[in-house]
Design a protein around this motif. Structure first.
Motif, mmCIF file in Angstrom:
data_model
loop_
_atom_site.group_PDB
_atom_site.id
_atom_site.type_symbol
_atom_site.label_atom_id
_atom_site.label_comp_id
_atom_site.label_asym_id
_atom_site.label_seq_id
_atom_site.Cartn_x
_atom_site.Cartn_y
_atom_site.Cartn_z
ATOM 1 N N PHE A 134 0.847 -1.192 0.000
ATOM 2 C CA PHE A 134 0.000 0.000 0.000
ATOM 3 C C PHE A 134 0.888 1.249 0.000
ATOM 4 N N PRO A 135 1.343 1.690 -1.182
ATOM 5 C CA PRO A 135 2.229 2.858 -1.271
ATOM 6 C C PRO A 135 1.583 4.155 -0.789
ATOM 7 N N ASP A 136 0.252 4.171 -0.640
ATOM 8 C CA ASP A 136 -0.465 5.363 -0.175
ATOM 9 C C ASP A 136 -0.147 6.588 -1.015
ATOM 10 N N PRO A 137 -0.390 6.529 -2.344
ATOM 11 C CA PRO A 137 -0.108 7.685 -3.192
ATOM 12 C C PRO A 137 -0.825 8.930 -2.693
ATOM 13 N N LEU A 138 -0.129 10.037 -2.704
ATOM 14 C CA LEU A 138 -0.688 11.283 -2.196
ATOM 15 C C LEU A 138 -1.908 11.699 -3.014
ATOM 16 N N CYS A 139 -3.002 11.975 -2.320
ATOM 17 C CA CYS A 139 -4.222 12.495 -2.930
ATOM 18 C C CYS A 139 -4.773 13.579 -2.011
ATOM 19 N N LEU A 140 -5.200 14.684 -2.591
ATOM 20 C CA LEU A 140 -5.767 15.782 -1.820
ATOM 21 C C LEU A 140 -6.963 16.346 -2.569
ATOM 22 N N GLY A 141 -8.081 16.473 -1.868
ATOM 23 C CA GLY A 141 -9.236 17.122 -2.464
ATOM 24 C C GLY A 141 -9.047 18.633 -2.512
ATOM 25 N N ASN A 142 -9.759 19.288 -3.427
ATOM 26 C CA ASN A 142 -9.627 20.735 -3.566
ATOM 27 C C ASN A 142 -10.821 21.459 -2.951
ATOM 28 N N ALA A 143 -10.885 22.772 -3.164
ATOM 29 C CA ALA A 143 -11.944 23.586 -2.580
ATOM 30 C C ALA A 143 -13.326 23.165 -3.074
ATOM 31 N N TYR A 144 -13.412 22.755 -4.333
ATOM 32 C CA TYR A 144 -14.709 22.356 -4.872
ATOM 33 C C TYR A 144 -15.213 21.080 -4.202
ATOM 34 N N TYR A 145 -14.291 20.182 -3.884
ATOM 35 C CA TYR A 145 -14.695 18.953 -3.212
ATOM 36 C C TYR A 145 -15.144 19.249 -1.788
ATOM 37 N N LEU A 146 -14.447 20.156 -1.107
ATOM 38 C CA LEU A 146 -14.895 20.563 0.225
ATOM 39 C C LEU A 146 -16.274 21.195 0.148
ATOM 40 N N GLY A 147 -16.494 22.049 -0.836
ATOM 41 C CA GLY A 147 -17.800 22.676 -0.984
ATOM 42 C C GLY A 147 -18.898 21.663 -1.217
ATOM 43 N N TYR A 148 -18.618 20.671 -2.042
ATOM 44 C CA TYR A 148 -19.608 19.621 -2.313
ATOM 45 C C TYR A 148 -19.927 18.843 -1.044
ATOM 46 N N GLU A 149 -18.894 18.447 -0.319
ATOM 47 C CA GLU A 149 -19.115 17.670 0.902
ATOM 48 C C GLU A 149 -19.862 18.480 1.955
ATOM 49 N N TRP A 150 -19.560 19.763 2.025
ATOM 50 C CA TRP A 150 -20.249 20.617 2.993
ATOM 51 C C TRP A 150 -21.739 20.703 2.679
ATOM 52 N N GLU A 151 -22.079 20.806 1.426
ATOM 53 C CA GLU A 151 -23.490 20.881 1.040
ATOM 54 C C GLU A 151 -24.230 19.582 1.346
ATOM 55 N N GLN A 152 -23.510 18.458 1.367
ATOM 56 C CA GLN A 152 -24.129 17.165 1.659
ATOM 57 C C GLN A 152 -24.167 16.858 3.152
ATOM 58 N N CYS A 153 -23.536 17.703 3.951
ATOM 59 C CA CYS A 153 -23.394 17.434 5.379
ATOM 60 C C CYS A 153 -24.730 17.591 6.106
ATOM 61 N N ALA A 154 -25.101 16.581 6.887
ATOM 62 C CA ALA A 154 -26.365 16.617 7.632
ATOM 63 C C ALA A 154 -26.237 17.353 8.956
ATOM 64 N N ASP A 155 -25.033 17.373 9.533
ATOM 65 C CA ASP A 155 -24.813 18.009 10.831
ATOM 66 C C ASP A 155 -23.605 18.925 10.750
ATOM 67 N N PRO A 156 -23.807 20.206 10.413
ATOM 68 C CA PRO A 156 -22.688 21.132 10.241
ATOM 69 C C PRO A 156 -21.804 21.279 11.475
ATOM 70 N N ALA A 157 -22.326 20.965 12.649
ATOM 71 C CA ALA A 157 -21.535 21.095 13.873
ATOM 72 C C ALA A 157 -20.537 19.949 14.029
ATOM 73 N N HIS A 158 -20.748 18.858 13.283
ATOM 74 C CA HIS A 158 -19.858 17.695 13.352
ATOM 75 C C HIS A 158 -19.603 17.185 11.930
ATOM 76 N N PHE A 159 -18.753 17.909 11.242
ATOM 77 C CA PHE A 159 -18.496 17.634 9.835
ATOM 78 C C PHE A 159 -17.087 17.081 9.665
ATOM 79 N N ALA A 160 -16.974 15.894 9.089
ATOM 80 C CA ALA A 160 -15.673 15.297 8.797
ATOM 81 C C ALA A 160 -15.421 15.423 7.294
ATOM 82 N N PHE A 161 -14.461 16.264 6.938
ATOM 83 C CA PHE A 161 -14.124 16.474 5.529
ATOM 84 C C PHE A 161 -13.218 15.347 5.062
ATOM 85 N N ALA A 162 -13.686 14.584 4.094
ATOM 86 C CA ALA A 162 -12.891 13.490 3.525
ATOM 87 C C ALA A 162 -11.889 14.084 2.548
#
Length: 238
Positions: A134-162
């Motif tokens: 498992f070389p664990d290649p570096l991957c990082l989401g960008n601002a658009y992915y954070l925005g998408y995940e935030w909009e899907q979040c059911a509990d803004p007080a406890h949000f885990a950004f993937a």
């Protein structure tokens, strides 16, 4: 007392980040100074990411998703979106905010025989991470992915950004994600879910990733790392 930023520029990279982490939530009067350290850090991370991304095709690397490049630097639109997300979410860790503004999307997952990296190709891993399968290649989401995940979040007080898929997903096996808890006003957040690295922070993980040429999983079995990796590795300067 010298500012964190000036100390950082003098080369006290790890010591400055240790001190910033010890603050917990960043006090208002230190926010600009801490932000300058985070920004300079991620400028340097972006340079390393761009260097590795440019070298990967020469090693025969093929993206796991042919529509996704190894590195997509942020644009002015990303910067504007981060401003909006800071207002919506409430607080982003300084290192994460700077990463979104300076580094952008990273996707080193794929197939590359020279790096023993497999996604679509065989053989599939038979063990569990961490380890040389498992070389664990570096991957990082960008601002658009954070925005998408935030909009899907059911509990803004406890949000885990993937921020990224985990080691299993990066090897095309059902798994989980590397997460950052938000909102949070700390300097350098814990990156949850990284195999073999409990409590590792975002900057710490990026430092290890750069040290191992974008494939930090090999740090768990350095004697089994591919020879080609030496062309990508370097000592982190952040």
């Amino acid at each position: 007392m010298s500012s964190y930023y000036l100390r950082y520029l003098r080369g006290e990279h790890e010591a400055v980040w240790d001190d910033l982490r010890a603050l917990g939530p960043i006090p208002g009067h230190l926010a600009e100074d801490a932000g300058a350290v985070a920004d300079e850090t991620m400028i340097r991370v972006a340079q390393h990411v761009a260097r590795i991304a440019a070298a990967l095709p020469e090693l025969g690397w093929v993206s796991a998703d042919r529509l996704v490049a190894a590195h997509q630097p942020p644009t002015d639109a990303d910067d504007t979106l981060v401003d909006l997300l800071v207002d919506k979410i409430g607080a982003l860790p300084a290192a994460l905010e700077a990463c979104l503004r300076r580094v952008g999307e990273v996707w080193f997952a794929g197939d590359c025989p020279a790096l023993y990296l497999t996604y679509h190709q065989q053989p599939a891993p038979r063990s569990m991470p961490p380890g040389p399968e498992f070389p664990d290649p570096l991957c990082l989401g960008n601002a658009y992915y954070l925005g998408y995940e935030w909009e899907q979040c059911a509990d803004p007080a406890h949000f885990a950004f993937a921020l990224a898929p985990d080691e299993l997903h990066k090897a095309n096996i059902s798994g989980a994600t590397h997460d950052i808890d938000l909102p949070d006003a700390v300097a350098d957040p814990v990156l949850h879910g990284v195999a073999g690295r409990p409590g590792v922070t975002l900057v710490g993980y990026l430092r290890e990733s750069v040290a191992w040429g974008g494939f930090p999983g090999y740090s768990f079995a350095p004697d089994l790392a591919p020879e080609a990796l030496i062309t990508l590795r370097t000592r982190p300067d952040f």
